[in-house]
Enzyme design. Structure first.
Site, PDB file in Angstrom:
ATOM      1  N   ASP A 111       0.835  -1.195   0.000  1.00 59.20           N
ATOM      2  CA  ASP A 111       0.000   0.000   0.000  1.00 59.20           C
ATOM      3  C   ASP A 111       0.878   1.257   0.000  1.00 59.20           C
ATOM      4  O   ASP A 111       1.780   1.396   0.833  1.00 59.20           O
ATOM      5  CB  ASP A 111      -0.905   0.003   1.234  1.00 59.20           C
ATOM      6  CG  ASP A 111      -2.025   1.014   1.109  1.00 59.20           C
ATOM      7  OD1 ASP A 111      -3.084   0.640   0.577  1.00 59.20           O
ATOM      8  OD2 ASP A 111      -1.833   2.175   1.531  1.00 59.20           O
ATOM      9  N   ASP A 160      -1.554   9.219 -10.915  1.00 63.41           N
ATOM     10  CA  ASP A 160      -1.574   8.127 -11.894  1.00 63.41           C
ATOM     11  C   ASP A 160      -0.162   7.760 -12.336  1.00 63.41           C
ATOM     12  O   ASP A 160       0.179   6.574 -12.473  1.00 63.41           O
ATOM     13  CB  ASP A 160      -2.407   8.531 -13.114  1.00 63.41           C
ATOM     14  CG  ASP A 160      -3.893   8.559 -12.820  1.00 63.41           C
ATOM     15  OD1 ASP A 160      -4.299   8.077 -11.738  1.00 63.41           O
ATOM     16  OD2 ASP A 160      -4.653   9.076 -13.675  1.00 63.41           O
ATOM     17  N   GLU A 211      -4.481   2.670  -4.353  1.00 61.21           N
ATOM     18  CA  GLU A 211      -3.022   2.574  -4.273  1.00 61.21           C
ATOM     19  C   GLU A 211      -2.557   1.248  -3.683  1.00 61.21           C
ATOM     20  O   GLU A 211      -1.441   1.144  -3.190  1.00 61.21           O
ATOM     21  CB  GLU A 211      -2.477   3.741  -3.433  1.00 61.21           C
ATOM     22  CG  GLU A 211      -2.930   3.765  -1.993  1.00 61.21           C
ATOM     23  CD  GLU A 211      -4.221   4.507  -1.751  1.00 61.21           C
ATOM     24  OE1 GLU A 211      -4.418   4.973  -0.619  1.00 61.21           O
ATOM     25  OE2 GLU A 211      -5.042   4.627  -2.684  1.00 61.21           O
ATOM     26  N   HIS A 220      -4.268  14.558  -9.818  1.00 61.81           N
ATOM     27  CA  HIS A 220      -4.522  13.139 -10.058  1.00 61.81           C
ATOM     28  C   HIS A 220      -3.645  12.565 -11.169  1.00 61.81           C
ATOM     29  O   HIS A 220      -3.332  11.369 -11.158  1.00 61.81           O
ATOM     30  CB  HIS A 220      -6.003  12.918 -10.373  1.00 61.81           C
ATOM     31  CG  HIS A 220      -6.879  13.053  -9.162  1.00 61.81           C
ATOM     32  ND1 HIS A 220      -7.037  12.056  -8.241  1.00 61.81           N
ATOM     33  CD2 HIS A 220      -7.621  14.105  -8.711  1.00 61.81           C
ATOM     34  CE1 HIS A 220      -7.856  12.448  -7.291  1.00 61.81           C
ATOM     35  NE2 HIS A 220      -8.228  13.702  -7.538  1.00 61.81           N
ATOM     36  N   ASN A 259      -2.027  13.146  -4.655  1.00 57.59           N
ATOM     37  CA  ASN A 259      -3.158  13.594  -5.468  1.00 57.59           C
ATOM     38  C   ASN A 259      -3.547  15.033  -5.139  1.00 57.59           C
ATOM     39  O   ASN A 259      -3.800  15.851  -6.032  1.00 57.59           O
ATOM     40  CB  ASN A 259      -4.362  12.678  -5.242  1.00 57.59           C
ATOM     41  CG  ASN A 259      -4.284  11.401  -6.062  1.00 57.59           C
ATOM     42  OD1 ASN A 259      -3.638  11.361  -7.104  1.00 57.59           O
ATOM     43  ND2 ASN A 259      -4.938  10.353  -5.590  1.00 57.59           N
TER      44      ASN A 259
END
Length: 306
Positions: A182, A199, A225, A195, A190
């Protein structure tokens, strides 16, 4: 008892195969690519394409498209092409091979739309495609089990494989390790950089994990994530070593972004199915790894726990 595999030099047998197949609907010459769709069983939904003139189905680990049905033999049945026709033969399997409900004793021709039953649960749909149609079938299947952002497997594929690998480990008494990975403080990326930056970070993270594991290991993005690595035959100690290696490499990664760079760390939870700790299902193994991730988060992040 099943006859031995087809012998290229046996002209009598070839004539008999052609004679029996001549009563079936002819397949157009261009539709010479064999594609199997798993309609039922542990690999339900999978699309399997023959890359040449032969395709063996079974549960042997060395087969390119292993089907982990407990009722299947290691090398259960073979599809093969001769003189433009596709045939099916049983390879001396314990539980037999059935074509349209009839047990296959000698090689039999197969046609588009035929159903083949193997093992205790698996049903295969036979499709005869041209090259373009086979490519479309494969790409459609790949899209259904692939995360579009990272190009890793998605949660659907992971859950199917987790169930199959747990069954394999229980049957063979082998170890199975699961790493849940994680990204730490991902919301801050973000919120701070947008965002698109998030990505880009996920793509780099996914590619980094993929490079660090074996070809046979399953790597998936479970959502957001969170990533997973499913490693067959890896004991708990070695799983912890692998997880620590991944953690260190990720911590050293730099994600280029708008003239600067983004850095990310990960918290990793590890759980292993062993003879001493035989989790009853994949759900329990996943829950154990998930609990380990939370312990890593609570104890400071950027670490491995079990």
């Amino acid at each position: 008892m099943s006859r031995p595999p087809y012998d290229d030099g046996d002209e009598t047998q070839l004539f008999e195969l052609q004679r029996r197949s001549s009563r079936r609907r002819a397949v157009p010459g261009a539709r010479d690519r064999l594609t199997l769709t798993v309609l039922a069983g542990p690999a339900r939904g999978r699309v399997i394409a023959a890359s040449g003139d032969e395709l063996v189905v079974g549960r042997a680990a060395e087969l390119p498209e292993r089907i982990d049905d407990p009722g299947m033999s290691r090398r259960h049945a073979r599809f093969f092409r001769r003189a433009g026709e596709w045939f099916l033969e049983d390879l001396g399997s314990k539980n037999g091979t059935f074509l349209k409900g009839r047990q296959v004793h000698d090689p039999e021709a197969v046609a588009d739309g035929d159903r083949v039953e193997v093992g205790s649960e698996t049903v295969l749909l036979v499709s005869l495609h041209d090259a373009a149609a086979q490519e479309l079938a494969l790409s459609t299947y790949e899209s259904s089990v692939t995360d579009p952002l990272t190009r890793l497997h998605n949660r659907r594929y992971f859950e199917d494989r987790l169930a199959a690998e747990m069954a394999f480990a229980a049957r063979h008494g082998t170890e199975l390790s699961l790493l849940l990975i994680d990204a730490d403080h991902f919301k801050a990326i973000n919120d701070g950089s947008g965002h698109e930056a998030g990505d880009a970070t996920l793509r780099v993270l996914g590619a980094t994990i993929r490079r660090m594991v074996r070809t046979e290991d399953v790597v998936a993005r479970l959502g957001g994530e969170e990533f997973a690595v499913l490693a067959r035959g890896i004991g708990h100690r070695n799983a912890l070593i692998l997880a620590e290696r991944i953690r260190k490499v990720v911590a050293g990664c730099q994600v280029p972004w708008e003239g600067g760079e983004i850095r990310v760390t990960v918290s990793i939870g590890v759980a292993t199915r062993t003879a001493e700790r035989p989790f009853p299902s994949g759900r329990e193994l996943l829950a154990a790894a998930d609990a380990a991730v939370y312990r890593a988060k609570r104890s400071g992040r950027n670490r491995v726990t079990d």
